[in-house]
Write an enzyme that holds these catalytic residues in place. Structure first.
Site, mmCIF file in Angstrom:
data_model
loop_
_atom_site.group_PDB
_atom_site.id
_atom_site.type_symbol
_atom_site.label_atom_id
_atom_site.label_comp_id
_atom_site.label_asym_id
_atom_site.label_seq_id
_atom_site.Cartn_x
_atom_site.Cartn_y
_atom_site.Cartn_z
ATOM 1 N N LYS A 31 0.848 -1.182 0.000
ATOM 2 C CA LYS A 31 0.000 0.000 0.000
ATOM 3 C C LYS A 31 0.889 1.239 0.000
ATOM 4 C CE LYS A 31 -3.355 -2.466 2.852
ATOM 5 N NZ LYS A 31 -4.058 -2.476 4.118
ATOM 6 N N VAL A 128 0.644 -1.730 6.507
ATOM 7 C CA VAL A 128 0.160 -0.392 6.852
ATOM 8 C C VAL A 128 0.541 0.531 5.707
ATOM 9 C CG1 VAL A 128 0.342 1.537 8.450
ATOM 10 C CG2 VAL A 128 0.311 -0.807 9.319
ATOM 11 N N SER A 129 -0.424 1.231 5.180
ATOM 12 C CA SER A 129 -0.216 2.035 3.978
ATOM 13 C C SER A 129 0.766 3.166 4.202
ATOM 14 C CB SER A 129 -1.546 2.635 3.506
ATOM 15 O OG SER A 129 -2.480 1.643 3.190
ATOM 16 N N ALA A 130 1.403 3.569 3.105
ATOM 17 C CA ALA A 130 2.240 4.756 3.132
ATOM 18 C C ALA A 130 1.392 5.980 3.445
ATOM 19 C CB ALA A 130 2.938 4.935 1.784
#
Length: 461
Positions: A31, A128-130
């Site tokens: 992500k 966990v997304s950027a």
């Protein structure tokens, strides 16, 4: 040549003159852009330099400083534009939702995603997304106080940000198909003080979320090949849907708004995501080309696989040809819409991954992992220095007895993109099965999906 199972997707390569390592290695999309994988054996708190702190306490002051810097970066880059999203990013401590040995600099990096779970083969299942794509998707969703929001793909951090935006009288539901992922998200949300504001459920979003009624906004944080009817049935009139939509192997994170019986895009962002699991999973087909040294080039098809791939047997042992388009682009300039154009308009379009030791791997920096098959020919996107320092010129390299045909098919679409698609942001639509497709704009291209069709059009510049 042989057929193998689904392969992970490489990150979208965007910048002229820069070829990421993933072009020549079989890497996984997360992500965001840069992937960080913390050591599994360590669960101690990390100092900003990445070394465990002896006292086990996070550097709160340093985290606050980095959080403020991140917000300013996101504002400067146009990823945060609203006061509500800015306030959420200032309020939520990102490090509380990451493995404890992730350095604070990584937690507050602009474009670092962090893997939180892999399968037995090392394929990323959750992350966990950027920060940049989290901010952008929250803006795309146009959230407001008191709204009911469904997040698909739990991690905890994004749900906390949503909870800050919708406020105490809003409602946040976060679902994931993996109970280990939801257990972790629920625990972290509770520890961070959001346990009473976010409902975390184990569910396959392909079937909707029972007992939730109409939903004002849906944010999907996994790559989706199609839009499930059950989700559309729950989306409120004029509700928003933000999802990374996979279109012939190329993903765009699209902000949609419901307009009657169909969806129309309001915004588009480039990002790669972990693909959806469960009933909504769409496996790729991968064909393996073997060179004279036994090394492999893999051609990965999302759809539109040529009916007969046997003409490509031993194709890498043939002479290679080149064709050049005359289309140039300055260094460090995004051309993401070029391969989106390929995905829609180039028959036989495919993505590439290659082994070290192949001719392609030895030519790093001169090509990108987007290609096409024509009969007994296989071509891929290449670049060379443009005249008088004007950046790079796009072209094609090709193998096989139909190599000239394959190369010119690619060059033809490069020139078409330069003429008709380069200077305008595309507009997408989604028309569920059963809607009146005669109302689709005449200038739109149409791509079939399981539950409907996606359309794209490039407005005249």
């Amino acid at each position: 040549m042989s057929l193998i199972g689904a392969m992970p997707r490489p990150p979208d390569a965007q910048d002229a003159g820069t070829v990421m390592n993933s072009v020549v290695h079989n890497m996984h999309v997360m992500k965001g852009t840069t992937v960080t994988d913390p050591p599994a054996e360590s669960q101690r708190t990390a100092r900003p330099d990445g070394q465990p702190r002896e006292d086990g306490v996070k550097d709160v002051d340093r985290a606050a400083e980095l959080r403020a810097d991140l917000v300013e970066k996101l504002r400067a880059e146009g990823k945060i534009v609203s006061p509500a999203v800015e306030a959420a990013f200032r309020a939520v401590a990102r490090e509380r939702f990451l493995p404890s040995d992730v350095p604070l600099e990584t937690a507050y990096a602009y474009d670092d995603a962090v893997v939180t779970k892999r399968d037995e083969h090392g394929v990323a299942l959750s992350s966990v997304s950027a920060a940049y794509i989290q901010a952008r998707m929250l803006e795309q969703a146009e959230l407001r106080p008191r709204a009911t929001v469904l997040e698909i793909g739990s991690g905890g951090l994004n749900a906390a940000l949503i909870a800050e935006i919708v406020g105490p009288q809003g409602r946040v539901v976060s679902v994931d198909i993996d109970p280990e992922v939801t257990d972790r998200a629920a625990k972290l949300l509770d520890e961070a003080g959001y346990g009473s504001r976010v409902r975390v459920l184990v569910a396959d979003a392909e079937h909707g979320v029972p007992n939730e009624g109409r939903i004002d906004a849906i944010i999907v944080t996994v790559g989706a090949w199609d839009i499930p009817p059950a989700l559309l049935a729950q989306l409120a009139d004029e509700g928003t849907l933000v999802l990374p939509l996979i279109m012939n192997g190329v993903t765009r994170t699209i902000g949609f708004r419901r307009e009657g019986d169909h969806l129309v895009s309001t915004s588009v962002e480039v990002a790669g995501f972990v693909p959806m699991q469960g009933a909504g999973r769409h496996p790729e087909r991968v064909f393996v080309l073997t060179d004279p040294n036994g090394k492999q080039v893999k051609l990965r098809f999302d759809s539109g696989v040529p009916a007969d791939m046997s003409p490509l047997d031993a194709v890498l042992a043939t002479e290679r040809t080149e064709a050049w388009s005359g289309v140039t682009i300055p260094h460090r300039t995004s051309f993401a819409d070029l391969y989106l154009w390929f995905a829609w308009h180039l028959p036989g379009f495919c993505l590439l991954t290659v082994d070290d030791g192949t001719e392609l791997a030895n030519e790093r920096g001169t090509w990108f992992p987007f290609g096409a098959v024509r009969g007994g020919g296989f071509a891929y996107l290449a670049i060379r220095p443009a005249m008088e320092g004007a950046g790079v010129e796009f072209g094609a390299r090709a193998y096989g007895h139909d190599r000239e045909l394959a190369a010119m098919a690619l060059v033809k679409q490069i020139r078409a993109w330069d003429r008709d698609g380069r200077h305008a942001e595309p507009v997408f639509g989604y028309w569920p099965a059963g809607t009146d497709v005669t109302r689709i704009p005449a200038d739109a291209a149409v791509m079939d999906k399981t539950h409907g069709v996606v359309t794209i059009s490039w407005p005249a510049p």
